[in-house]
Design a protein around this motif. Sequence first.
Motif, PDB file in Angstrom:
ATOM      1  N   VAL A 180      -3.636   7.804  -3.960  1.00  0.00           N
ATOM      2  CA  VAL A 180      -3.502   6.537  -3.137  1.00  0.00           C
ATOM      3  C   VAL A 180      -3.656   5.326  -4.073  1.00  0.00           C
ATOM      4  O   VAL A 180      -4.663   5.378  -4.725  1.00  0.00           O
ATOM      5  N   VAL A 240      -7.111  -4.802   4.766  1.00  0.00           N
ATOM      6  CA  VAL A 240      -8.579  -4.846   5.082  1.00  0.00           C
ATOM      7  C   VAL A 240      -9.163  -6.231   5.426  1.00  0.00           C
ATOM      8  O   VAL A 240      -9.875  -6.456   6.119  1.00  0.00           O
ATOM      9  N   GLN A 263      -9.694   1.603  12.419  1.00  0.00           N
ATOM     10  CA  GLN A 263     -10.070   0.660  11.268  1.00  0.00           C
ATOM     11  C   GLN A 263     -11.388   0.448  11.290  1.00  0.00           C
ATOM     12  O   GLN A 263     -12.171   0.466  10.214  1.00  0.00           O
ATOM     13  N   ASN A 279       0.879   5.371   0.280  1.00  0.00           N
ATOM     14  CA  ASN A 279      -0.041   6.348   0.968  1.00  0.00           C
ATOM     15  C   ASN A 279       0.759   7.817   0.610  1.00  0.00           C
ATOM     16  O   ASN A 279       1.302   8.203   1.560  1.00  0.00           O
ATOM     17  N   GLU A 280       0.645   8.146  -0.622  1.00  0.00           N
ATOM     18  CA  GLU A 280       1.280   9.585  -0.807  1.00  0.00           C
ATOM     19  C   GLU A 280      -0.062  10.555  -0.831  1.00  0.00           C
ATOM     20  O   GLU A 280      -1.060  10.188  -0.997  1.00  0.00           O
ATOM     21  N   PRO A 281       0.473  11.601  -0.624  1.00  0.00           N
ATOM     22  CA  PRO A 281      -0.493  12.605  -0.418  1.00  0.00           C
ATOM     23  C   PRO A 281      -1.235  12.915  -1.780  1.00  0.00           C
ATOM     24  O   PRO A 281      -0.697  12.938  -2.839  1.00  0.00           O
ATOM     25  N   ASP A 282      -2.674  12.699  -1.656  1.00  0.00           N
ATOM     26  CA  ASP A 282      -3.611  12.838  -2.732  1.00  0.00           C
ATOM     27  C   ASP A 282      -3.382  11.875  -3.917  1.00  0.00           C
ATOM     28  O   ASP A 282      -4.347  11.585  -4.917  1.00  0.00           O
ATOM     29  N   ASP A 318      -9.149   3.939  -1.850  1.00  0.00           N
ATOM     30  CA  ASP A 318      -8.269   4.656  -0.506  1.00  0.00           C
ATOM     31  C   ASP A 318      -8.127   3.748   0.666  1.00  0.00           C
ATOM     32  O   ASP A 318      -8.337   3.815   1.594  1.00  0.00           O
ATOM     33  N   TYR A 360      -8.691 -10.973  11.883  1.00  0.00           N
ATOM     34  CA  TYR A 360      -8.214 -10.602  13.021  1.00  0.00           C
ATOM     35  C   TYR A 360      -9.736 -10.327  13.931  1.00  0.00           C
ATOM     36  O   TYR A 360      -9.875 -10.660  15.243  1.00  0.00           O
ATOM     37  N   THR A 361     -10.571  -9.680  13.161  1.00  0.00           N
ATOM     38  CA  THR A 361     -11.910  -9.145  14.027  1.00  0.00           C
ATOM     39  C   THR A 361     -12.590 -10.507  14.227  1.00  0.00           C
ATOM     40  O   THR A 361     -13.151 -10.625  15.447  1.00  0.00           O
ATOM     41  N   ASP A 369      -6.949   8.765   4.331  1.00  0.00           N
ATOM     42  CA  ASP A 369      -6.750   8.705   2.794  1.00  0.00           C
ATOM     43  C   ASP A 369      -5.533   8.964   2.248  1.00  0.00           C
ATOM     44  O   ASP A 369      -4.960   9.337   1.192  1.00  0.00           O
ATOM     45  N   GLY A 370      -4.622   9.715   3.091  1.00  0.00           N
ATOM     46  CA  GLY A 370      -3.223  10.537   2.859  1.00  0.00           C
ATOM     47  C   GLY A 370      -3.278  12.007   2.325  1.00  0.00           C
ATOM     48  O   GLY A 370      -2.579  12.402   1.786  1.00  0.00           O
ATOM     49  N   ILE A 371      -4.583  12.529   2.557  1.00  0.00           N
ATOM     50  CA  ILE A 371      -4.666  13.790   2.093  1.00  0.00           C
ATOM     51  C   ILE A 371      -4.313  14.852   3.149  1.00  0.00           C
ATOM     52  O   ILE A 371      -4.672  14.636   4.295  1.00  0.00           O
ATOM     53  N   SER A 372      -3.642  15.907   2.965  1.00  0.00           N
ATOM     54  CA  SER A 372      -3.334  16.871   3.982  1.00  0.00           C
ATOM     55  C   SER A 372      -4.419  17.467   4.696  1.00  0.00           C
ATOM     56  O   SER A 372      -5.399  17.805   3.888  1.00  0.00           O
ATOM     57  N   ARG A 427      -2.395  14.146   7.997  1.00  0.00           N
ATOM     58  CA  ARG A 427      -2.991  13.776   6.982  1.00  0.00           C
ATOM     59  C   ARG A 427      -3.982  12.823   7.123  1.00  0.00           C
ATOM     60  O   ARG A 427      -4.115  12.470   8.403  1.00  0.00           O
ATOM     61  N   PHE A 440      -7.713  -7.578   8.426  1.00  0.00           N
ATOM     62  CA  PHE A 440      -8.523  -7.312   9.672  1.00  0.00           C
ATOM     63  C   PHE A 440      -9.834  -7.719   9.563  1.00  0.00           C
ATOM     64  O   PHE A 440     -10.364  -8.123  10.695  1.00  0.00           O
ATOM     65  N   PRO A 471     -12.291  -5.141  18.018  1.00  0.00           N
ATOM     66  CA  PRO A 471     -13.218  -6.208  17.502  1.00  0.00           C
ATOM     67  C   PRO A 471     -13.776  -6.891  18.774  1.00  0.00           C
ATOM     68  O   PRO A 471     -15.218  -7.330  18.684  1.00  0.00           O
ATOM     69  N   TYR A 515       0.686  -1.299  -0.017  1.00  0.00           N
ATOM     70  CA  TYR A 515      -0.119  -0.035   0.106  1.00  0.00           C
ATOM     71  C   TYR A 515       0.824   1.262   0.199  1.00  0.00           C
ATOM     72  O   TYR A 515       1.794   1.358   0.946  1.00  0.00           O
TER      73      TYR A 515
END
Lengths: 243, 298
Positions: A98, A128, B123, A93-96, A122, A135-136, B173-176, B170, A131, B88, A91
């Motif tokens: 994804v 996911v 999460q 996760n760069e700004p703007d 996103d 896990y859940t 979603d990684g947005i500022s 952020r 998880f 959970p 994954y």
Amino acid sequence: MRRELPMLITLFTGTVIILDFFFPSIMKGITDVLQRWAIIIFAFAIMLGILNLFLIHLRKLLEPSTKPLDRGASALLIISLITAVLLGLIYTNEPDIVEAYTLKTEIVGGLVLPYIARITKDFNPFSVWIFNATYTPLQATMFSMLAFFIASAAYRAFRARSFEAFLLLVAAVLVMLGRVPLGIYLLGKLFPWIPADDIANWIMMIPNTAGQRAILIGAGFGAVAVSLKILLGIERSHLGKAE
Amino acid sequence: MKALLNTLRKYLLVLEPMFKVLKQVNRHTVFLVLAILLVISLLLSKNKAILEFTERATKMDTYERRAFQYVQDLPPGSVVLLSADYGPSTRPEAEPIAAAFIKHCFKRDIKVVTMGLWPDGAQLISTVIEKIAIEYGKKKNVDWVHLGYSPGGVVVIKQMFIDFKKVFPRTADGISTYDIPILKDIRTAKDFALIFSVSAGDPGVKTYVKIANGEYGQVVIGGVTAVSAPEIYPYLHTGQLMGLWAGLKGAATYEFAIKEPSVAAELMFPQSVIHITIVLFIITGNLVMLYDKYVKKL
């Protein structure tokens, strides 16, 4: 120096944080920096914890004296840990921007072939999935079993052997019934003079609060004493064993 | 007197076979009884008549009313912070409270910012708010935003009151966070109209009460699991905690209050059945003990 330096750091940071509570305007600058450091240290502590867990189980896996079942459990833990970390790292996760990757299938010449497709989403579908699908339910199952154990323990061990135990039992029964609609209804029918929900609320708000407050005040004094002992270097267990 | 005791003994000894059977009840029988009742009550839980009965028997207590009224009185457009501090294992109790709070806010056009002091909670809440936002037609980053998890507990809360965007630079979603419309006017956590912590332990409601309310005077409302509710009550008396929704009962009450009965309202019936069964087990166990202790010695 291995023990003195951590003790000095503890004394310095502890004193600064205490002073901040009394003189916030003077100490603001330094506590602000210390608290930001703390967040970073917490994040590294998680990594350290994971590394420690990994090494402990790796040692157990390699030791010849480990029982086969324990070795299997350790191997499972290491495989799960590495898989989860690797899938998490896919994954980006760069700004703007994804990006994520997902597992798709394609039919080629009558064969169903799996392939990893790059998608703009996103969330990371692998993480996911881990998880939500493993896990859940595992954690939920562990906790759900509690109801069964509590019922069994209540039947076999919750006995009014003394007056105090009798009082505890009556309070527990009234709170348990007073917190559920069917309990309130049944108690109302059997004993119309007992307002079950009001009694349950009273038990929670008055005797329970009094007891909890006493515990809180006691624990508060205890925390002050222990904190002082740590700051003054009397309590050193957090530094590990002396060499 | 002796004759009376003898007569009593004679009558009570008739019950001996029943007590013998009850003494032989082992944990597997208890598990089986519980499992059967649980399955039957779960199957019946969506029944309309049962839901109506649950609604009639569920009423808000003082602190639930205070929590509800506070949100109800917030002006539309206010921004609130929802901290999901559960995992959970406590999801069935905690999540309906969080969901009811989000629905309440969206109904009143209040903007919701979600985060978690627990990685699991962060999460879990992202899925919940996303689903409810679609249901209510709310836009991401405008009407709601999810910031994710930040490690540090107490320190995170303290830092949120110094510079919120430094703790969460952020979104999840990684947005500022500087580019998010909903956070335009949020400099510190004091700028939120309210902090709602749904918690199942530490860090959680208690941490927010101590730091957010104790040091910065921010209004805090809690949603906790039934088992952790007793230790929260002292903060309600002092007013440090504005209100509290405790356990599945609290969640069901909230759902009925916002006229959106959902999963918690449905689960109140199975919970009722299990509570009554456990109470019956306790009473039976004690009757067996009393029989052994007194009747046999008569």
